[in-house]
Design an enzyme around this catalytic site. Structure first.
Site, mmCIF file in Angstrom:
data_model
loop_
_atom_site.group_PDB
_atom_site.id
_atom_site.type_symbol
_atom_site.label_atom_id
_atom_site.label_comp_id
_atom_site.label_asym_id
_atom_site.label_seq_id
_atom_site.Cartn_x
_atom_site.Cartn_y
_atom_site.Cartn_z
ATOM 1 N N GLU A 40 -12.511 9.557 -1.657
ATOM 2 C CA GLU A 40 -12.140 10.462 -2.734
ATOM 3 C C GLU A 40 -11.959 9.725 -4.054
ATOM 4 O O GLU A 40 -11.785 8.520 -4.104
ATOM 5 C CB GLU A 40 -10.850 11.207 -2.391
ATOM 6 C CG GLU A 40 -9.746 10.368 -1.744
ATOM 7 C CD GLU A 40 -9.245 9.208 -2.576
ATOM 8 O OE1 GLU A 40 -9.065 9.381 -3.806
ATOM 9 O OE2 GLU A 40 -9.026 8.119 -2.011
ATOM 10 N N GLY A 45 -8.539 3.468 -2.483
ATOM 11 C CA GLY A 45 -9.140 4.766 -2.217
ATOM 12 C C GLY A 45 -10.650 4.653 -2.186
ATOM 13 O O GLY A 45 -11.208 3.630 -1.793
ATOM 14 N N GLU A 46 -11.338 5.723 -2.598
ATOM 15 C CA GLU A 46 -12.801 5.780 -2.673
ATOM 16 C C GLU A 46 -13.483 5.822 -1.310
ATOM 17 O O GLU A 46 -14.691 5.944 -1.224
ATOM 18 C CB GLU A 46 -13.384 4.571 -3.442
ATOM 19 C CG GLU A 46 -12.884 4.388 -4.846
ATOM 20 C CD GLU A 46 -13.516 3.171 -5.532
ATOM 21 O OE1 GLU A 46 -14.333 2.454 -4.889
ATOM 22 O OE2 GLU A 46 -13.194 2.929 -6.699
ATOM 23 N N GLY A 47 -12.741 5.642 -0.232
ATOM 24 C CA GLY A 47 -13.355 5.412 1.072
ATOM 25 C C GLY A 47 -13.573 3.947 1.360
ATOM 26 O O GLY A 47 -14.209 3.592 2.360
#
Length: 337
Positions: free
Chosen positions: A163, A304-306
């Site tokens: 995300e 985050g970001e995966g």
């Protein structure tokens, strides 16, 4: 692929009648593991990981060939309360960075052979400020979860959902508190690195947002009231992966919050998922305990970001390389004692 639901009733129906792992494949993988050229249990969690993956892929000797990373982006109205160290404009700027291949998750996806797609969701229309009212309408919730569902490649053999959304740790903290109880301080961390006054504002926003719900615990309603479109999309993607029997590696605190919504809506729905890592966000360990998931990695990540989930693809690849590639005692001509 299109979403199979167009309203909340259709979405709730997808939380039922879930496919299970292939029991015969799981048993065959266990039998194979017992014959590999190593002492019993010597590869620790790698053995469990390979057997888990084999069951969901329906083969005793699986290979990981088509991992997929999907990143969803959304904006949050609660940002106007000063709960983040960055302005909301950064969400769209980072989407551009993802699309250009310049973010950390791009590098990790490439390093482990994963395809990666980015899905911005109505960035020009932030969710409502959840302190004052619902973050999303029912239509918004269904649409965002549908974006997540549709983003999953049915031919993928692994999913990592990530995300981007300035303010989304505030939203995730509120969801976690509403579903798990406790006080706002239990669930609220510094996110992007907010300072002490910002953290105090964030804690207050989480406490007020949850108080507004008056004890509401229906998971989808909590998500609608407090969540972000990208959080809803991650939940939709994880749900789609279950229906396609695609194993999932969960990312950090925000992804785990999306998973918590599913977990509370349908216990056992996350049997196809493992936790990629425990992040540095203060409440992530507590959240993983609520999910019953032990992390594969703990490296102090909080991006985050995966990114943490993508990094854990390497652990799974190692587990499968050993499980599917090692010789058995009989094949190697080694005595098994």
């Amino acid at each position: 692929m299109t979403s199979p639901f167009s309203d909340l009733a259709g979405l709730r129906a997808r939380l039922r009648d879930l496919p299970d792992a292939d029991a015969a494949a799981t048993q065959a993988a266990q039998a194979r593991n017992a014959q590999l050229t190593k002492p019993a249990g010597a590869l620790g969690r790698l053995e469990d990981l390979a057997i888990w993956y084999a069951g969901w892929r329906g083969t005793a000797r699986p290979r990981l060939a088509r991992p997929q990373v999907v990143v969803f982006a959304g904006n949050h109205g609660v940002v106007e309360r000063g709960v983040s160290a960055f302005p909301a404009a950064v969400t769209a700027q980072m989407v551009g960075n993802f699309e250009a291949g310049g973010a950390a998750v791009n590098q990790l996806a490439q390093a482990f052979g994963a395809t990666m797609t980015v899905h911005p969701i109505d960035l020009d229309r932030p969710t409502g400020d959840f302190v004052e009212g619902p973050a999303m309408s029912e239509a918004d919730l269904v649409a965002a979860m549908g974006v997540g569902w549709a983003a999953v490649d049915p031919e993928a053999d692994l999913l990592v959902a990530g995300e981007m959304g300035i303010g989304n740790t505030c939203s995730a903290s509120a969801i976690a508190m509403a579903l798990e109880g406790g006080i706002a301080q239990d669930w609220t961390g510094r996110g992007t690195g907010v300072d002490d006054p910002g953290l105090a504002r964030k804690v207050e926003a989480v406490a007020q947002g949850v108080a507004r719900l008056n004890g509401e615990t229906d998971p989808l309603e909590v998500l609608r009231q407090l969540g972000g479109r990208e959080i809803a999309a991650m939940a939709g993607a994880i749900l789609a992966a279950r229906h396609h029997r695609i194993p999932v590696i969960l990312d950090g605190f925000i992804c785990s919050t999306a998973a918590l919504v599913l977990h509370r809506a349908a216990p056992g729905i996350l049997d196809h998922a493992v936790a990629g890592h425990q992040s540095a966000e203060s409440a992530h360990a507590r959240l993983l305990e609520a999910l019953g998931k032990a992390p594969l990695l703990s490296l102090g990540l909080r991006l985050g970001e995966g990114s943490g989930g993508a990094l854990a693809i390497g652990v799974l690849k190692g587990a499968l390389a050993c499980h599917s590639g090692m010789a058995s005692f009989a094949e190697a001509g080694v005595s098994d004692g």
